[in-house]
Write an enzyme that holds these catalytic residues in place. Structure first.
Site, PDB file in Angstrom:
ATOM      1  N   ASP A 259      -3.443   2.743  -5.502  1.00 22.00           N
ATOM      2  CA  ASP A 259      -2.185   2.860  -4.771  1.00 22.00           C
ATOM      3  C   ASP A 259      -1.785   1.530  -4.142  1.00 22.00           C
ATOM      4  O   ASP A 259      -1.006   1.498  -3.193  1.00 22.00           O
ATOM      5  CB  ASP A 259      -2.309   3.936  -3.689  1.00 22.00           C
ATOM      6  CG  ASP A 259      -3.445   3.639  -2.710  1.00 22.00           C
ATOM      7  OD1 ASP A 259      -4.206   2.675  -2.968  1.00 22.00           O
ATOM      8  OD2 ASP A 259      -3.573   4.358  -1.695  1.00 22.00           O
TER       9      ASP A 259
ATOM     10  N   ASP B 298       0.875  -1.190   0.000  1.00 22.28           N
ATOM     11  CA  ASP B 298       0.000   0.000   0.000  1.00 22.28           C
ATOM     12  C   ASP B 298       0.905   1.231   0.000  1.00 22.28           C
ATOM     13  O   ASP B 298       1.697   1.461   0.927  1.00 22.28           O
ATOM     14  CB  ASP B 298      -0.895  -0.024   1.236  1.00 22.28           C
ATOM     15  CG  ASP B 298      -2.004   1.014   1.128  1.00 22.28           C
ATOM     16  OD1 ASP B 298      -1.872   1.946   0.306  1.00 22.28           O
ATOM     17  OD2 ASP B 298      -3.001   0.903   1.862  1.00 22.28           O
ATOM     18  N   LEU B 299       0.830   2.036  -1.074  1.00 21.58           N
ATOM     19  CA  LEU B 299       1.653   3.253  -1.190  1.00 21.58           C
ATOM     20  C   LEU B 299       1.158   4.301  -0.204  1.00 21.58           C
ATOM     21  O   LEU B 299      -0.020   4.695  -0.213  1.00 21.58           O
ATOM     22  CB  LEU B 299       1.573   3.772  -2.628  1.00 21.58           C
ATOM     23  CG  LEU B 299       2.400   5.001  -2.963  1.00 21.58           C
ATOM     24  CD1 LEU B 299       3.878   4.776  -2.676  1.00 21.58           C
ATOM     25  CD2 LEU B 299       2.213   5.355  -4.439  1.00 21.58           C
TER      26      LEU B 299
END
Length: 620
Positions: A538, A495-496
């Site tokens: 993301d 997860d960015l």
């Protein structure tokens, strides 16, 4: 008198003396000698037959041991692998392994689970506990004497008077360790087709495996060999699964050698020589003048035709030899006409082949090119391909051999890095045991490239060029199947961090740049066997070949590589970071469970401060 009558008259006297001598020697010497030789051959064939069935037994026993020494089966016998039967005892398993029974029994000899397969109905049915259970009981009795865990038992049996081979082995782990969890029994019916194949293979006139219920007088001698005017009848008994002599091989074999060699031996040849010395000289003088000289003249005329000195054979007489010369002339004219027609047809076919858009090759059995059309030369021999005709021949020969000499259609064949074709490989029989190979194909390279382009468009993310969510789900299903076979895999969920804040502050162009740099770091961190995909805006997922420790090492490389990424926009610095969750891929989990565990771990990592790695713990 014609030549035919002259030859018949002289040879009639000779044949009469030959018949009389043959009858005399036959009655006192040849017959018994030949019959003894044939019986010795029968004994050798019987030994080979027994050896053949010994190999069949060991083959079934080896197969049974392979299935019994299997950790999945061992776990199933302990009620720890409930999906084992559904995944492995399928109809394909029975057909591919050529067995009629696969059944597992517990340590007390009670049926755990299994099926019987009947090829007539192409269905699986429940195992008959009463019938097959006695074989396990026999095995249990022997185990009291034999202490080895890997011991197995195999032998003949009969069911409804049909012969079977049956094998029993203890169920162990794949490495043959651990305690015995139960027993596996497998059987293979010796069908009438199989018995017919054995009959043909050994050259028997008849062959049948029988259930001997009463040995009788015939089997006091084993094997028992009887004969009549045309054949031998051999009966051989052997042990069944329980050690009783209840299995009989009923064999019939023709007296071939006796039929072929009724009158040949050294004494007969000596007798013939004495007859030839008496009649041969007189006959030679007469035969040379009346026949041989005419034949020599005929042969000389034929040689002149072969040398091109003349166009036909001269007929010097009006008897049968003269008639033969006339027929030879007719044959010569017919052959010349056929050769002309063949040459005309050859030119027509070559013209058609040259004008065709297909790739056409014709090889002889030695790999030499007999014909190649211009299209084939243009495509295969151009500068950036240079496909070797020798390599192409070996490739086509291997494909034909795999398909047992039958013609083959290939929808796609790769010849070089950027050359794909589809077409027929056709063996052309020209002589006995000699076959040419005809290859007719079309260039499908452009179609192949277009197909690959469309697949990339369907399965790849346009921004990152990673595989998309659909391809990931497809790949995860395949990996779950591999995990069921014992391979280890893990899932990384990435997860960015703070992508929404970056998009809001700097815009989506900068946000896309952050995503691309993150993907570059992921690519540099994973191995060739790993698969990275874009899950969402993301979020990214990586399928790792290995356990969670290996996956964690990959995740740490990703974070390390990201620390070296620094983006500057309007004098502000952006350093991307990711929160990572890891879980193992277990065969007991479905896709939703695996993704939920990995997503939860990534969420926990983000919740505890971001830029962290969290391995899923089922206790939390």
């Amino acid at each position: 008198m014609s030549i035919k009558r002259k030859i018949i008259f002289v040879y009639s006297l000779f044949i009469l003396s030959l018949i009389l001598s043959t009858v005399f020697v036959h009655q006192f010497f040849i017959r018994n000698t030949i019959l003894d030789i044939e019986k010795n051959y029968i004994i050798e064939d019987l030994k080979k037959l027994v050896h053949y069935f010994d190999n069949e037994k060991q083959n079934l026993l080896g197969l049974t041991k392979d299935w019994a020494s299997w950790t999945d089966a061992w776990l199933f016998m302990q009620d720890k692998n409930p999906s084992f039967i559904e995944n492995n005892l399928t109809m394909e398993s029975f057909i591919n392994n050529k067995v009629n029974l696969i059944a597992y029994f517990d340590l007390k000899g009670k049926l755990k689970r299994g099926f019987e397969y009947y090829s007539e109905t192409n269905k699986l049915s429940v195992v008959n506990q009463n019938f097959w259970g006695k074989y396990v009981q026999k095995f249990l009795a022997i185990l009291k004497i034999e202490s080895s865990k890997t011991f197995g038992l195999v032998g003949f049996t009969f069911r409804n008077d049909k012969p079977y081979l049956v094998a029993v082995c203890p169920v162990l782990k794949s490495d043959s360790t651990g305690s015995v969890a139960g027993y596996l029994i497998m059987s293979r019916m010796i069908t009438e087709e199989k018995q017919s194949s054995i009959k043909n293979f050994f050259g028997f006139r008849g062959f049948k495996i029988e259930n001997i219920k009463d040995a009788g007088e015939e089997l006091k001698i084993n094997p028992a060999i009887n004969e009549d005017s045309e054949k031998y009848r051999v009966f051989y008994r052997t042990e069944d699964f329980f050690g009783s002599y209840s299995v009989g091989f009923n064999i019939e074999k023709e007296k071939k050698l006796w039929k072929l060699v009724k009158g040949s031996n050294l004494k007969l040849i000596t007798f013939y020589i004495s007859c030839f010395l008496i009649f041969g000289f007189v006959f030679y003088l007469w035969f040379k003048d009346k026949i041989i000289n005419k034949i020599i003249n005929l042969v000389n005329h034929i040689e002149e035709v072969k040398a091109g000195k003349t166009n036909e054979v001269k007929a010097d007489s009006k008897d049968e030899i003269g008639y033969l010369a006339q027929e030879i002339n007719r044959y010569i004219n017919t052959v010349k006409k056929q050769i002309s027609e063949i040459e005309t047809n050859r030119k027509i076919y070559e013209t058609i082949a040259e004008q065709s858009e297909a790739i056409i090759f014709l090889f002889n059995s030695k790999g030499e090119v007999l014909f190649v059309n211009s299209k084939a030369y243009e495509i295969l021999y151009r500068e950036h391909h240079k496909t070797s005709a020798k390599n192409l021949f070996h490739l086509l020969s291997e494909i034909i051999q795999i398909n047992q000499g039958e013609k083959v259609y290939l929808s796609e064949l790769k010849l070089k890095d950027d050359l794909f074709v589809s077409g027929w490989i056709i063996p052309v029989e020209v002589e006995e045991k000699e076959k040419d190979i005809l290859f007719i194909a079309h260039d499908i390279t452009s179609i192949k490239k277009e197909k690959e382009r469309l697949l990339d468009k369907a399965y790849k993310d346009s921004l990152t060029l990673l595989y998309n969510r659909a391809f990931f789900e497809f790949s995860l299903r395949k990996i779950i199947n591999k995990v069921q076979q014992g391979e280890a895999y893990s899932l990384i969920f990435i997860d960015l961090d703070d992508l929404k804040a970056i998009n809001d502050k700097f815009g989506h162009v900068v946000g896309d740049k952050v995503i691309q740099e993150t993907v570059n770091s992921i690519r540099r961190s994973i191995r060739d066997d790993d698969l990275a995909c874009r899950w969402g805006g993301d979020e990214f997922v990586v399928l790792i070949k290995g356990n969670t420790d290996i996956a964690k090492a990959v995740a740490e490389r990703i974070q390390t590589n990201l620390k070296n990424v620094v983006l500057t926009y309007k004098n502000e610095t952006i350093i991307p970071s990711v929160s990572i969750g890891i879980t193992n891929i277990d065969a007991s989990k479905d896709i939703e469970t695996i993704l939920r565990e990995a997503d939860k771990s990534a969420y926990d990592a983000k919740r505890t401060g971001k830029n962290k790695i969290k391995v899923f713990d089922p206790k939390e």
